[in-house]
Design a protein around this motif. Structure first.
Motif, PDB file in Angstrom:
ATOM      1  N   MET A  11       0.826  -1.203   0.000  1.00 21.95           N
ATOM      2  CA  MET A  11       0.000   0.000   0.000  1.00 21.95           C
ATOM      3  C   MET A  11       0.861   1.252   0.000  1.00 21.95           C
ATOM      4  O   MET A  11       0.544   2.243  -0.681  1.00 21.95           O
ATOM      5  CB  MET A  11      -0.918  -0.010   1.216  1.00 21.95           C
ATOM      6  CG  MET A  11      -2.105   0.918   1.099  1.00 21.95           C
ATOM      7  SD  MET A  11      -3.233   0.327  -0.188  1.00 21.95           S
ATOM      8  CE  MET A  11      -4.443   1.640  -0.169  1.00 21.95           C
ATOM      9  N   LEU A 162     -11.370   2.029  -1.548  1.00 22.02           N
ATOM     10  CA  LEU A 162     -10.586   1.066  -0.779  1.00 22.02           C
ATOM     11  C   LEU A 162     -11.475  -0.009  -0.165  1.00 22.02           C
ATOM     12  O   LEU A 162     -11.138  -1.203  -0.180  1.00 22.02           O
ATOM     13  CB  LEU A 162      -9.792   1.785   0.312  1.00 22.02           C
ATOM     14  CG  LEU A 162      -8.887   0.911   1.183  1.00 22.02           C
ATOM     15  CD1 LEU A 162      -7.867   0.171   0.339  1.00 22.02           C
ATOM     16  CD2 LEU A 162      -8.195   1.762   2.245  1.00 22.02           C
ATOM     17  N   VAL A 222      -2.616  -2.021  -4.890  1.00 17.75           N
ATOM     18  CA  VAL A 222      -3.722  -1.875  -3.935  1.00 17.75           C
ATOM     19  C   VAL A 222      -4.526  -3.170  -3.854  1.00 17.75           C
ATOM     20  O   VAL A 222      -4.878  -3.641  -2.761  1.00 17.75           O
ATOM     21  CB  VAL A 222      -4.632  -0.699  -4.327  1.00 17.75           C
ATOM     22  CG1 VAL A 222      -5.916  -0.718  -3.501  1.00 17.75           C
ATOM     23  CG2 VAL A 222      -3.914   0.622  -4.105  1.00 17.75           C
ATOM     24  N   ALA A 231      -8.739  -3.426   5.520  1.00 16.83           N
ATOM     25  CA  ALA A 231      -8.757  -2.059   4.993  1.00 16.83           C
ATOM     26  C   ALA A 231      -8.319  -1.051   6.043  1.00 16.83           C
ATOM     27  O   ALA A 231      -7.630  -0.074   5.746  1.00 16.83           O
ATOM     28  CB  ALA A 231     -10.170  -1.721   4.490  1.00 16.83           C
ATOM     29  N   ALA A 235      -5.249   1.638   5.188  1.00 13.37           N
ATOM     30  CA  ALA A 235      -5.562   3.035   4.905  1.00 13.37           C
ATOM     31  C   ALA A 235      -4.485   4.018   5.364  1.00 13.37           C
ATOM     32  O   ALA A 235      -4.099   4.920   4.612  1.00 13.37           O
ATOM     33  CB  ALA A 235      -6.919   3.396   5.519  1.00 13.37           C
ATOM     34  N   GLU A 238      -1.481   5.215   3.152  1.00 16.57           N
ATOM     35  CA  GLU A 238      -1.615   6.187   2.071  1.00 16.57           C
ATOM     36  C   GLU A 238      -1.039   7.545   2.444  1.00 16.57           C
ATOM     37  O   GLU A 238      -0.850   8.402   1.575  1.00 16.57           O
ATOM     38  CB  GLU A 238      -3.083   6.320   1.686  1.00 16.57           C
ATOM     39  CG  GLU A 238      -3.671   5.048   1.086  1.00 16.57           C
ATOM     40  CD  GLU A 238      -5.076   5.265   0.585  1.00 16.57           C
ATOM     41  OE1 GLU A 238      -5.239   5.570  -0.604  1.00 16.57           O
ATOM     42  OE2 GLU A 238      -6.008   5.148   1.389  1.00 16.57           O
TER      43      GLU A 238
END
Length: 282
Positions: A11, A162, A222, A231, A235, A238
């Motif tokens: 990610m 996402l 991703v 998830a 997250a 990012e």
């Protein structure tokens, strides 16, 4: 390396590719291309890039077991990408990227509601600390603008992307997800692009190709990350886009970040390291 850590690394790598994509598209749009040209070009060039795969798998390779969820992912992606392009045009690059990176806080909350993921304390703490770093870097100063609204919209819709990718991961291979989104981008944006058509220069076209290649690699990473981690765990990774976006803003657009950049990056880096340490223990 454990699967959650692999997912987090993928990610973070995807975030770097998306940052490069944003820089390429911003330069191309500043040459006078209409904003719909960017998502249309992304879809069309993506289809050319993955054409060998499409020819190999045929129509059956595009068949999905979850059409409504795939449609939702495409719709959220269309909104997220267009909001991102508007934010990139209306705000300094570092600010546009930073405000858009509020999506981890949305993703963690939405993952708890839509995916029934447990709202663990470490993820909430990491998201909140990282979001504090976003605020420090962006420093919008209380001014409401279309650019700020677009960046916030990109964050919320990006969180939905996402979440939908995570739900699709068990049954849909990454290339199928990428292909569906590419087709949706071409079909949706073709009429408006044709209406507002501006012939791109060779430089703009090159930037669109390079940016699209970066986006395809990022999308693939991703999807691969979504197969390895929740998830809510992915997250915060990012946030890597923010210092990367600031670097491109300084290098390409001579935008000098404010004093808040190092402080904000420190907060986000601390949040990411805390989350990685917690994932490694589990």
């Amino acid at each position: 390396m454990s699967k959650p850590l692999q997912g987090m690394a993928l990610m973070a790598g995807a975030a770097l590719f998306f940052s490069a994509m944003g820089m390429c598209y911003r330069v191309a749009l500043q040459e006078g291309l209409p904003t719909p040209a960017a998502p249309f070009a992304r879809g069309a060039i993506t289809l050319i890039i993955i054409l060998p795969w499409l020819l190999r798998v045929g129509v059956s390779g595009m068949a999905t077991r979850r059409p409504w969820l795939m449609t939702w992912r495409c719709a959220a992606g269309l909104v997220a990408f267009q909001c991102s392009m508007l934010a990139l045009l209306l705000l300094p690059l570092a600010d546009a990227v930073a405000i858009g990176q509020a999506r981890p806080i949305w993703a963690i909350c939405l993952a708890a509601v839509l995916l029934n993921e447990k709202l663990r304390r470490d993820r909430v703490v990491a998201a909140l600390v990282g979001f504090a770093g976003v605020i420090v870097i962006a420093d919008p100063g209380g001014h409401i603008s279309w650019g700020l609204a677009a960046a916030v919209g990109a964050g919320i819709s990006g969180a939905l992307v996402l979440i939908s990718v995570k739900k699709l991961a068990p049954t849909e291979p990454p290339m199928r997800v990428i292909a569906w989104y590419a087709v949706a981008s071409v079909v949706f944006w073709a009429p408006l692009t044709a209406w507002l058509w501006v012939t791109p220069s060779l430089g703009a076209l090159t930037l669109l190709v390079v940016g699209t290649l970066a986006s395809v690699i990022g999308d693939y990473m991703v999807s691969a990350a979504a197969r390895r981690a929740d998830a809510g765990l992915l997250a915060p990774m990012e946030y890597v886009q923010i210092p990367s976006g600031a670097f491109w803003g300084w290098l390409v657009f001579s935008e000098v970040p404010g004093w808040g950049l190092p402080a904000g990056v420190a907060l986000m880096l601390g949040a990411s390291l805390y989350l990685a340490r917690s994932a490694g223990k589990r």
